[in-house]
Design an enzyme around this catalytic site. Sequence first.
Site, short mmCIF file in Angstrom:
data_model
loop_
_atom_site.label_atom_id
_atom_site.label_comp_id
_atom_site.label_asym_id
_atom_site.label_seq_id
_atom_site.Cartn_x
_atom_site.Cartn_y
_atom_site.Cartn_z
N GLU A 184 37.78 -33.24 -1.49
CA GLU A 184 38.06 -34.67 -1.54
C GLU A 184 36.91 -35.44 -0.90
OE1 GLU A 184 41.25 -35.57 1.66
OE2 GLU A 184 41.41 -33.45 1.17
N LYS A 228 34.90 -37.83 1.60
CA LYS A 228 34.94 -38.09 3.05
C LYS A 228 34.60 -39.56 3.25
CE LYS A 228 33.11 -36.31 7.42
NZ LYS A 228 32.89 -37.59 8.05
N ASP A 250 33.77 -43.15 4.78
CA ASP A 250 32.96 -43.58 5.91
C ASP A 250 33.63 -44.81 6.52
OD1 ASP A 250 30.94 -43.72 7.68
OD2 ASP A 250 29.47 -44.59 6.30
N TYR A 282 44.45 -39.37 4.11
CA TYR A 282 43.88 -38.08 3.74
C TYR A 282 44.59 -36.88 4.37
CZ TYR A 282 41.23 -38.77 8.09
OH TYR A 282 40.86 -39.02 9.38
N LYS A 318 28.15 -33.04 4.47
CA LYS A 318 27.66 -34.42 4.57
C LYS A 318 26.47 -34.62 3.62
CE LYS A 318 27.92 -36.31 8.70
NZ LYS A 318 28.43 -37.53 9.32
N CYS A 355 4.43 -71.02 11.63
CA CYS A 355 5.72 -71.01 10.95
C CYS A 355 5.51 -71.22 9.45
CB CYS A 355 6.61 -72.12 11.52
SG CYS A 355 8.14 -72.30 10.61
N CYS A 380 7.00 -74.84 8.55
CA CYS A 380 6.53 -76.13 9.06
C CYS A 380 5.14 -76.06 9.67
CB CYS A 380 7.54 -76.70 10.06
SG CYS A 380 7.56 -75.80 11.61
N CYS A 396 9.92 -70.08 15.97
CA CYS A 396 9.26 -71.35 15.76
C CYS A 396 9.86 -72.37 16.71
CB CYS A 396 9.46 -71.81 14.31
SG CYS A 396 9.05 -73.54 14.08
N CYS A 424 11.51 -78.53 11.90
CA CYS A 424 11.39 -77.39 10.99
C CYS A 424 12.63 -77.36 10.08
CB CYS A 424 11.27 -76.11 11.83
SG CYS A 424 11.07 -74.63 10.85
#
Length: 687
Positions: free
Chosen positions: A120, A122, A124, A231, A325, A419, A422, A437, A443
């Site tokens: 089956e 697994k 996460d 499960y 895994k 930046c 700006c 910035c 900005c």
Amino acid sequence: MDLFSSIDLEPARQRIDELTQLIDHYNYEYYMNDTSLVSDFEFDALLRELVDLERQYPELAHPNSPTKRVGGEVNKTFRQVTHRFPMLSLGNTYSIEEIEEFEARTHRLLEGIPFSYTCELKYDGVAIGLTYRHGQLVQAVTRGNGAVGDDITANARTIPTIPLRLRGDYPDDFEARGEVVYPFAAFEEMNRQREAEGETPFANPRNAASGSLKLQDSRECARRRLEFCMYFMMLPPGTAVSDASPLQTHYGRLQAAREMGFKVQPHIRVCANIDEIKAYIDYWDKERWNLPYGIDGIVIKVNQTPLWDSLGMTAKSPRWAIAYKFKAARVATPLESVSFQVGRTGVVTPVANMQPVWLGGTTVRRATLNNADFIEKMDIREGDTLFVEKGGEIIPKVVGVDLEQRRPDAQPVRYATLCPECGTPLVRTEGESGYYCPNQDGCPPQIVGRLEHFVSRKAMNIDTLGRERLDMLYRAGLVHDVADLYDLRREQLIGLGTEEGGTIQERGAENILAALAQSREVPFDRVLFALGIRYVGEVGAKKLARYFHTIDTLMDATVEELAQVEDIGEKTAVVVYDYFHTDSHRRLVERLRAAGLQMALAETRLSDTLAGKTFVVSGVFEHYSRDEIKQSVEAHGGKLSSSISGKTDYLLAGERMGPEKRRKAEKLGVAILDEKSYRKMIGEDAE
Ligand code: IVH
């Protein structure tokens, strides 16, 4: 009165039972079979009817009524519970050879007894155990350290795929174990919303699932679209299971669980031998990217449950199961350029633009490079080939550089010095991992980002103004800071817009102004959050507001005083202090005050009944959420403390209070008050 209510009781009981069953059934069909048997409107009407009846006749409500799914209970801390049966983990491996060894060993140990395996997915996510007695959910506990976990029953009740009452035949006492997962689509939507509201997005669905289960307010958990995938069915040792029962196999148990109302993966297979196991693994290694939720491997179990005892355990994990895994999917692709994004707080994030590459089911073009430190540590150079990985999560990660492909003259990536939005020179503060910035007031992404945060749901909740409209208002020169919003006039708004995006009409303008007017009622703590002070999130703003009560005391607080507030560390204290010692911010606050925004917590003193008394609040209450009961104590003049000491007058004890608090109160001779006595004390319970 009593006479009348007893006459009324029977029809109410019948209707409550009927509604409970009907709603349970509709929920089941909707969440398990994707079938809507009634319209949303009809469903809501039934649910509302049940809520009303339960409110009228609380004694008739089922403890696991579907109305509990909307949440309501508030937990400050989660009670620690010792698992009746330890929640074991599995031996796991990345190697097919070890799976072959597992299979060979199992054969050896079972010496010719016929058996099969189940394979089956697994999941996460986050492992939890659900206890069912007489078909009712009684407790939900996280795995914790395997021996002791957190009681998260209130939050678990809000997950639609956790049955509250079982259907058909079921063992009288058992534990359903499984994983709470955050499906990708729901996760992405939630993160988009969080970002729009100025909150930090979750790093991956697993973290989001885990964070959601630990939310103090179960109503918030109900909004997250979590799923529980079962499960494992744990029957207490000694449970009688007849030879012919499907409960003799793991596969049979899960199929039976599906009949009871659990969500069980349809992908589970019975495999006869190692070749079938390998074929299953190969198939899912490729197919996993097409699932709606994340998996990180395959679990192989011996199917015949009576054999589990004979196979026994190693030190930590059962010998009858193993997890294979998957390795994260990884590709190498050339870096084409690095661009820089500016966020609401001015922080600059470098982004790798790469040659498009197919990885784990999608084409990857861009990935974050996090900050300047990350680029330096990885030593990323121009023209490098990057390794990009995708694990169980959806977000691709840059994990390294393919040095074999590096050109000998490759230059380090040039970090922006100005930046990109700006042109202001970027700044790096000592101890910070990246640049920002400093041009807060000039900005554009910072200005619009602050406006967006200000109007977001958890801040001022001005839902008639979204990013596009704010952008438009800014470009039209009408709004530059959040106080400008309150100077907007009807005639300035009408006609604003673009041909493609549509223009604001009279109705639209009025709606915007009405929402702004309404935001004047938003409580002070949310106004404080809306200001968007760095590191001051929703919770921090609440704590500051509670502690200082008014903006004036807060603005005059020293760094030391600020750091006294629970959850406000030294770093945040300095930032808050600096914020309020900047002239432009003080002017902004004054303009918002003049616009009529709440600059103090509403004074809700109801009486002086509890004056001079110190309370510690613990557990859950019937009539109040955790915040409400605290507000109630304060409103009647009482003081609150978080821990019991000699100075405590009362321990206000709700349901499910931890035993330690009680012991301590008894030891120190502190009076223990239950909810009913408390309500009598403040005159809210007339009996
Ligand atoms: S069976 C005693 N089946 O993986 C056997 N576990 O280390 C109990 N997990 O803690 C576990 N999907 O949280 C099992 N289909 C699945 C699973 C699964 C995910 C998690 C579980 C466990 C960990 C194994």
